[in-house]
Design a protein around this motif. Structure first.
Motif, PDB file in Angstrom:
ATOM      1  N   PRO A 108       0.927  -1.227  -0.062  1.00  0.00           N
ATOM      2  CA  PRO A 108      -0.003  -0.129   0.105  1.00  0.00           C
ATOM      3  C   PRO A 108       0.739   1.322   0.020  1.00  0.00           C
ATOM      4  O   PRO A 108       1.784   1.293   0.759  1.00  0.00           O
ATOM      5  N   ARG A 109       0.454   2.133  -0.811  1.00  0.00           N
ATOM      6  CA  ARG A 109       1.300   3.530  -0.790  1.00  0.00           C
ATOM      7  C   ARG A 109       1.215   4.235   0.536  1.00  0.00           C
ATOM      8  O   ARG A 109       0.317   3.942   1.181  1.00  0.00           O
ATOM      9  N   PRO A 110       2.367   4.618   1.131  1.00  0.00           N
ATOM     10  CA  PRO A 110       2.378   5.068   2.577  1.00  0.00           C
ATOM     11  C   PRO A 110       1.692   6.423   2.750  1.00  0.00           C
ATOM     12  O   PRO A 110       1.722   7.153   1.728  1.00  0.00           O
ATOM     13  N   ASP A 111       0.974   6.505   3.756  1.00  0.00           N
ATOM     14  CA  ASP A 111       0.017   7.882   3.812  1.00  0.00           C
ATOM     15  C   ASP A 111       0.933   8.789   4.850  1.00  0.00           C
ATOM     16  O   ASP A 111       1.825   8.702   5.461  1.00  0.00           O
ATOM     17  N   VAL A 112       0.388  10.064   4.566  1.00  0.00           N
ATOM     18  CA  VAL A 112       0.954  11.050   5.530  1.00  0.00           C
ATOM     19  C   VAL A 112       0.160  10.981   6.749  1.00  0.00           C
ATOM     20  O   VAL A 112      -0.909  10.298   7.021  1.00  0.00           O
ATOM     21  N   CYS A 128      -1.477  -1.430   8.099  1.00  0.00           N
ATOM     22  CA  CYS A 128      -0.031  -1.083   8.259  1.00  0.00           C
ATOM     23  C   CYS A 128       0.788  -2.702   8.731  1.00  0.00           C
ATOM     24  O   CYS A 128       1.921  -2.575   9.413  1.00  0.00           O
ATOM     25  N   SER A 129      -0.034  -3.589   8.412  1.00  0.00           N
ATOM     26  CA  SER A 129       0.610  -4.926   8.778  1.00  0.00           C
ATOM     27  C   SER A 129       1.691  -5.311   7.640  1.00  0.00           C
ATOM     28  O   SER A 129       2.330  -6.258   7.673  1.00  0.00           O
ATOM     29  N   THR A 135       4.935   1.043  -5.352  1.00  0.00           N
ATOM     30  CA  THR A 135       3.548   0.753  -6.199  1.00  0.00           C
ATOM     31  C   THR A 135       2.624  -0.157  -5.380  1.00  0.00           C
ATOM     32  O   THR A 135       3.246  -0.914  -4.386  1.00  0.00           O
ATOM     33  N   GLY A 136       1.487  -0.058  -5.683  1.00  0.00           N
ATOM     34  CA  GLY A 136       0.459  -0.990  -5.004  1.00  0.00           C
ATOM     35  C   GLY A 136      -0.634  -1.427  -5.918  1.00  0.00           C
ATOM     36  O   GLY A 136      -0.578  -0.821  -6.898  1.00  0.00           O
ATOM     37  N   MET A 154      -8.462  -1.831  -2.074  1.00  0.00           N
ATOM     38  CA  MET A 154      -7.503  -2.572  -2.612  1.00  0.00           C
ATOM     39  C   MET A 154      -6.164  -2.726  -1.543  1.00  0.00           C
ATOM     40  O   MET A 154      -5.430  -3.631  -1.734  1.00  0.00           O
ATOM     41  N   ASP A 155      -5.888  -1.709  -1.058  1.00  0.00           N
ATOM     42  CA  ASP A 155      -4.926  -1.906   0.239  1.00  0.00           C
ATOM     43  C   ASP A 155      -5.229  -3.022   0.889  1.00  0.00           C
ATOM     44  O   ASP A 155      -4.290  -3.873   1.388  1.00  0.00           O
TER      45      ASP A 155
END
Length: 184
Positions: A108-112, A128-129, A135-136, A154-155
């Motif tokens: 998954p793309r990292p979040d702010v 976050c596991s 890319t994701g 999708m994440d």
């Protein structure tokens, strides 16, 4: 196995893409000066903060001018920035984040940090596991055209189905979408 694949492919990518990396850095420096890299706090594995690298595609101090996300025709994006975003060249410095272990090639793309509030506790823990990726699944299938709900679905699907084979499929799909609809 996944970490080994990340390291081997990242080292190969750095070698093969070094002319592109140098050209992008030079173009950014000539258009809008230094620095050419942008570091942003993101949330990674188990919600830990790290500094994610990108080529700077916006004017200096863009964060002080507008929000953490961009809109179509965002005036903060430079001319070179539009090109490197459309082609995803702006993401290439994240190969260094992969080598450091902050990120994976796929996830998954990292979040702010501000995006944490968008998730239920259970969804956040699941998301976050795994290590975040360059890319994701959402990027491979929809690029930046994914709605927040599609991206979340999708994440979470990725976290349930993660495997080396799934990662390889996502990488192939990503290459097919690099200059397709949905990039900004």
């Amino acid at each position: 196995m996944k970490r080994l694949l990340d390291v081997v492919l990242s080292l190969a990518a750095l070698l093969l893409l070094s002319p592109v990396l140098l050209a992008a850095a030079l173009a950014i420096a000539l258009e809008s000066g230094l620095p050419v890299l942008f570091r942003q706090t993101r949330l990674g594995l188990h919600g830990r903060e790290f500094g994610m690298l990108k080529f700077r595609s916006m004017v200096k101090n863009a964060a002080a001018i507008g929000p953490y996300f961009t809109a179509d025709n965002d005036p903060r994006i430079t001319r070179v920035g539009r090109f490197i975003r459309r082609t995803s060249i702006d993401e290439l410095p994240q190969i260094i984040n992969v080598l450091k272990g902050d990120m994976s090639l796929v996830g998954p793309r990292p979040d702010v940090p501000a995006q944490r509030a968008l998730y239920s506790d259970a969804d956040w823990v699941q998301r976050c596991s795994v290590r975040p990726g360059i890319t994701g699944l959402a990027q491979a299938l929809l690029r930046s055209a994914a709605t927040p709900q599609q991206r979340l679905e999708m994440d979470l699907r990725y976290t349930r189905e993660a495997s080396v084979w799934f990662d390889l499929r996502i990488m192939v799909w990503t290459v097919g979408r690099l200059s397709g609809k949905g990039s900004n």
